[in-house]
Write a protein that holds these residues in place. Structure first.
Motif, PDB file in Angstrom:
ATOM      1  N   GLU A  95      -0.241  10.101  10.235  1.00 10.42           N
ATOM      2  CA  GLU A  95       0.399  10.027   8.916  1.00 10.42           C
ATOM      3  C   GLU A  95       1.004   8.663   8.640  1.00 10.42           C
ATOM      4  O   GLU A  95       1.978   8.532   7.909  1.00 10.42           O
ATOM      5  N   ASN A  96       0.405   7.640   9.226  1.00 10.19           N
ATOM      6  CA  ASN A  96       0.781   6.257   8.926  1.00 10.19           C
ATOM      7  C   ASN A  96      -0.194   5.769   7.855  1.00 10.19           C
ATOM      8  O   ASN A  96      -1.175   5.085   8.141  1.00 10.19           O
ATOM      9  N   TRP A  97       0.103   6.110   6.605  1.00  9.92           N
ATOM     10  CA  TRP A  97      -0.851   5.899   5.516  1.00  9.92           C
ATOM     11  C   TRP A  97      -1.063   4.421   5.219  1.00  9.92           C
ATOM     12  O   TRP A  97      -2.186   4.014   4.888  1.00  9.92           O
ATOM     13  N   GLU A  98      -0.031   3.627   5.307  1.00 11.22           N
ATOM     14  CA  GLU A  98      -0.184   2.195   5.042  1.00 11.22           C
ATOM     15  C   GLU A  98      -1.161   1.559   6.029  1.00 11.22           C
ATOM     16  O   GLU A  98      -2.074   0.830   5.638  1.00 11.22           O
ATOM     17  N   ALA A  99      -0.981   1.836   7.313  1.00  7.99           N
ATOM     18  CA  ALA A  99      -1.859   1.269   8.325  1.00  7.99           C
ATOM     19  C   ALA A  99      -3.283   1.793   8.173  1.00  7.99           C
ATOM     20  O   ALA A  99      -4.250   1.051   8.372  1.00  7.99           O
ATOM     21  N   GLY A 150     -16.666   1.523  -3.039  1.00  6.97           N
ATOM     22  CA  GLY A 150     -16.360   2.937  -3.201  1.00  6.97           C
ATOM     23  C   GLY A 150     -15.149   3.354  -2.389  1.00  6.97           C
ATOM     24  O   GLY A 150     -14.294   4.111  -2.868  1.00  6.97           O
ATOM     25  N   ALA A 151     -15.054   2.846  -1.159  1.00  9.55           N
ATOM     26  CA  ALA A 151     -13.886   3.164  -0.328  1.00  9.55           C
ATOM     27  C   ALA A 151     -12.610   2.604  -0.935  1.00  9.55           C
ATOM     28  O   ALA A 151     -11.565   3.261  -0.942  1.00  9.55           O
ATOM     29  N   ALA A 152     -12.687   1.366  -1.437  1.00 10.60           N
ATOM     30  CA  ALA A 152     -11.501   0.751  -2.053  1.00 10.60           C
ATOM     31  C   ALA A 152     -11.079   1.502  -3.312  1.00 10.60           C
ATOM     32  O   ALA A 152      -9.878   1.649  -3.574  1.00 10.60           O
ATOM     33  N   LEU A 153     -12.043   1.995  -4.087  1.00 10.59           N
ATOM     34  CA  LEU A 153     -11.720   2.713  -5.315  1.00 10.59           C
ATOM     35  C   LEU A 153     -11.181   4.111  -5.031  1.00 10.59           C
ATOM     36  O   LEU A 153     -10.214   4.548  -5.669  1.00 10.59           O
ATOM     37  N   VAL A 154     -11.801   4.817  -4.083  1.00  7.17           N
ATOM     38  CA  VAL A 154     -11.384   6.195  -3.847  1.00  7.17           C
ATOM     39  C   VAL A 154      -9.967   6.259  -3.279  1.00  7.17           C
ATOM     40  O   VAL A 154      -9.274   7.284  -3.426  1.00  7.17           O
ATOM     41  N   LEU A 155      -9.515   5.176  -2.647  1.00  5.49           N
ATOM     42  CA  LEU A 155      -8.148   5.138  -2.099  1.00  5.49           C
ATOM     43  C   LEU A 155      -7.125   4.636  -3.114  1.00  5.49           C
ATOM     44  O   LEU A 155      -5.948   4.490  -2.768  1.00  5.49           O
ATOM     45  N   ALA A 156      -7.542   4.364  -4.341  1.00  4.34           N
ATOM     46  CA  ALA A 156      -6.621   3.831  -5.356  1.00  4.34           C
ATOM     47  C   ALA A 156      -5.403   4.733  -5.598  1.00  4.34           C
ATOM     48  O   ALA A 156      -4.285   4.223  -5.762  1.00  4.34           O
ATOM     49  N   PRO A 157      -5.545   6.067  -5.669  1.00  8.54           N
ATOM     50  CA  PRO A 157      -4.336   6.889  -5.819  1.00  8.54           C
ATOM     51  C   PRO A 157      -3.339   6.700  -4.687  1.00  8.54           C
ATOM     52  O   PRO A 157      -2.119   6.796  -4.899  1.00  8.54           O
ATOM     53  N   LEU A 158      -3.846   6.411  -3.496  1.00  7.36           N
ATOM     54  CA  LEU A 158      -2.953   6.157  -2.357  1.00  7.36           C
ATOM     55  C   LEU A 158      -2.212   4.845  -2.543  1.00  7.36           C
ATOM     56  O   LEU A 158      -1.025   4.738  -2.181  1.00  7.36           O
ATOM     57  N   TYR A 159      -2.873   3.819  -3.106  1.00  9.46           N
ATOM     58  CA  TYR A 159      -2.170   2.568  -3.407  1.00  9.46           C
ATOM     59  C   TYR A 159      -1.008   2.845  -4.360  1.00  9.46           C
ATOM     60  O   TYR A 159       0.114   2.363  -4.146  1.00  9.46           O
ATOM     61  N   TRP A 173       0.538   5.625  -4.962  1.00 10.05           N
ATOM     62  CA  TRP A 173       1.587   6.432  -4.343  1.00 10.05           C
ATOM     63  C   TRP A 173       2.461   5.591  -3.418  1.00 10.05           C
ATOM     64  O   TRP A 173       3.686   5.738  -3.395  1.00 10.05           O
ATOM     65  N   LEU A 174       1.851   4.710  -2.639  1.00  8.66           N
ATOM     66  CA  LEU A 174       2.620   3.823  -1.775  1.00  8.66           C
ATOM     67  C   LEU A 174       3.470   2.857  -2.586  1.00  8.66           C
ATOM     68  O   LEU A 174       4.521   2.393  -2.116  1.00  8.66           O
ATOM     69  N   TRP A 175       3.021   2.540  -3.787  1.00  7.16           N
ATOM     70  CA  TRP A 175       3.758   1.615  -4.657  1.00  7.16           C
ATOM     71  C   TRP A 175       4.917   2.311  -5.361  1.00  7.16           C
ATOM     72  O   TRP A 175       6.046   1.818  -5.359  1.00  7.16           O
ATOM     73  N   THR A 176       4.653   3.485  -5.958  1.00  2.00           N
ATOM     74  CA  THR A 176       5.652   4.140  -6.804  1.00  2.00           C
ATOM     75  C   THR A 176       6.311   5.346  -6.149  1.00  2.00           C
ATOM     76  O   THR A 176       7.401   5.749  -6.571  1.00  2.00           O
ATOM     77  N   GLU A 177       5.624   5.956  -5.158  1.00  2.00           N
ATOM     78  CA  GLU A 177       6.100   7.172  -4.490  1.00  2.00           C
ATOM     79  C   GLU A 177       6.285   8.332  -5.470  1.00  2.00           C
ATOM     80  O   GLU A 177       7.122   9.210  -5.241  1.00  2.00           O
ATOM     81  N   GLU A 178       5.501   8.351  -6.533  1.00  2.00           N
ATOM     82  CA  GLU A 178       5.542   9.456  -7.480  1.00  2.00           C
ATOM     83  C   GLU A 178       4.783  10.644  -6.901  1.00  2.00           C
ATOM     84  O   GLU A 178       3.650  10.508  -6.439  1.00  2.00           O
ATOM     85  N   TRP A 179       5.375  11.828  -6.954  1.00  2.00           N
ATOM     86  CA  TRP A 179       4.795  13.003  -6.313  1.00  2.00           C
ATOM     87  C   TRP A 179       3.490  13.445  -6.959  1.00  2.00           C
ATOM     88  O   TRP A 179       2.579  13.936  -6.279  1.00  2.00           O
ATOM     89  N   PHE A 180       3.367  13.261  -8.287  1.00  5.13           N
ATOM     90  CA  PHE A 180       2.172  13.769  -8.971  1.00  5.13           C
ATOM     91  C   PHE A 180       0.916  13.001  -8.579  1.00  5.13           C
ATOM     92  O   PHE A 180      -0.210  13.497  -8.765  1.00  5.13           O
ATOM     93  N   LEU A 181       1.061  11.783  -8.037  1.00  6.23           N
ATOM     94  CA  LEU A 181      -0.100  11.020  -7.607  1.00  6.23           C
ATOM     95  C   LEU A 181      -0.768  11.633  -6.378  1.00  6.23           C
ATOM     96  O   LEU A 181      -1.911  11.281  -6.055  1.00  6.23           O
ATOM     97  N   SER A 194       2.429 -10.547  -0.647  1.00  3.26           N
ATOM     98  CA  SER A 194       3.781 -10.255  -1.128  1.00  3.26           C
ATOM     99  C   SER A 194       3.897  -8.882  -1.772  1.00  3.26           C
ATOM    100  O   SER A 194       4.938  -8.221  -1.641  1.00  3.26           O
ATOM    101  N   ALA A 195       2.873  -8.439  -2.488  1.00  2.00           N
ATOM    102  CA  ALA A 195       2.908  -7.135  -3.157  1.00  2.00           C
ATOM    103  C   ALA A 195       1.533  -6.480  -3.038  1.00  2.00           C
ATOM    104  O   ALA A 195       0.757  -6.454  -3.998  1.00  2.00           O
ATOM    105  N   PRO A 196       1.188  -5.972  -1.857  1.00  2.00           N
ATOM    106  CA  PRO A 196      -0.187  -5.491  -1.635  1.00  2.00           C
ATOM    107  C   PRO A 196      -0.593  -4.310  -2.504  1.00  2.00           C
ATOM    108  O   PRO A 196      -1.692  -4.286  -3.049  1.00  2.00           O
ATOM    109  N   TRP A 197       0.294  -3.324  -2.675  1.00  2.00           N
ATOM    110  CA  TRP A 197      -0.122  -2.102  -3.360  1.00  2.00           C
ATOM    111  C   TRP A 197      -0.290  -2.308  -4.864  1.00  2.00           C
ATOM    112  O   TRP A 197      -1.294  -1.834  -5.423  1.00  2.00           O
ATOM    113  N   PRO A 198       0.611  -3.005  -5.565  1.00  2.00           N
ATOM    114  CA  PRO A 198       0.316  -3.296  -6.979  1.00  2.00           C
ATOM    115  C   PRO A 198      -0.932  -4.149  -7.151  1.00  2.00           C
ATOM    116  O   PRO A 198      -1.721  -3.930  -8.083  1.00  2.00           O
ATOM    117  N   THR A 199      -1.131  -5.111  -6.240  1.00  2.00           N
ATOM    118  CA  THR A 199      -2.306  -5.991  -6.351  1.00  2.00           C
ATOM    119  C   THR A 199      -3.592  -5.210  -6.130  1.00  2.00           C
ATOM    120  O   THR A 199      -4.570  -5.369  -6.877  1.00  2.00           O
TER     121      THR A 199
END
Length: 263
Positions: free
Chosen positions: A39-43, A147-156, A158-166, A217-222
């Motif tokens: 459950e180390n999602w960032e790594a 495709g891998a980079a796109l399918v993980l976009a919701p995870l980016y 979520w890691l950026w905003t930590e909004e539950w609905f994502l 500096s800001a990986p998840w928004p980028t």
């Protein structure tokens, strides 16, 4: 006089470097699965992205040292299937889709299977002479790393905003199925190779430096922005390819020659 049979040559020494890079990409994909289990999602995400970077340079290294081989192509496809098919599917399943039970596992299986089918189609067309998309400078469907980079976009996000609905399992399932469909589709997408004019190379270097700085500096928004821009570019690539088809169809007709077949 008997003729001694020639010994089959193995893999040349110069092919070791690009194949080692491909093996590292495979290890990165497998390590992403390990981090997802912990459950180390960032790594986990970073390992998939590292595999994408390594996948992007192994072919260039092989061409640079003239070490392209069928062995390297097969190893590359195996690495891609695991790093960009199996690893993202398991990451999304452990992160969200497992809440849907068997249906969530089915969605993960579909994504991994479609990625493998996309790679198999690519390998089957390597030796084909008639490839309209490739001859026009386009790809067929979105490539496995994209495709891998796109399918993980919701995870980016979520890691950026930590909004539950994502993390909504239904939303993730729909998104995963959508990206899987894009991978096996026949739409034309822009190839990653870009040829720059001499007078814009400095500007390109500046943009690259800014992009790298933003990733550090800001990986998840980028990453979210880059994924969004790539997705937005697909309708433009389709329109651009259609324009090229029309030009190709009109040129022989105007010259009185036979019209080429384009799929």
């Amino acid at each position: 006089m008997s003729v001694r049979p020639r010994r089959e040559r193995g893999i040349p020494l110069r092919a070791v470097v690009p194949n080692t890079v491909t093996a590292l990409a495979l290890c990165s994909g497998l390590t992403a699965i390990r981090f997802a289990i912990l459950e180390n999602w960032e790594a986990a995400v970073l390992m998939v992205l590292a595999a994408a970077v390594l996948d992007g340079i192994d072919g260039r290294i092989a061409r640079l040292v003239r070490a392209e081989s069928r062995f390297g192509a097969e190893l590359d496809s195996l690495s891609d299937a695991i790093s960009f098919g199996v690893a993202p599917a398991l990451i999304l399943y452990l992160w969200s889709l497992q809440a849907l039970g068997r249906f969530g596992w089915l969605v993960a299986l579909i994504y991994a299977l479609f990625c493998a089918l996309r790679l198999a189609r690519f390998n089957a067309q390597i030796d084909r002479e008639h490839q309209p998309h490739k001859s026009a400078g386009f790809l067929t469907g979105i490539p496995a790393p994209a495709g891998a980079a796109l399918v993980l976009a919701p995870l980016y996000l979520w890691l950026w905003t930590e909004e539950w609905f994502l993390r909504s399992p239904i939303g993730i399932a729909c998104w995963t199925a959508f990206i899987a469909t894009l991978m096996i589709s026949s739409i034309a997408t822009f190839a990653p190779t870009i040829r720059l004019r001499r007078n814009v190379r400095f500007e390109a270097i500046a943009v690259l430096v800014v992009l790298v700085a933003a990733l550090v500096s800001a990986p998840w928004p980028t990453l979210t922005l880059v994924a969004g821009l790539y997705l937005v570019s697909i309708p433009f690539s389709v329109r651009s390819y259609r324009r090229i088809r029309r030009l190709r169809a009109a040129t022989p007709a105007s010259a009185g020659g036979p019209e080429p077949r384009l799929s």
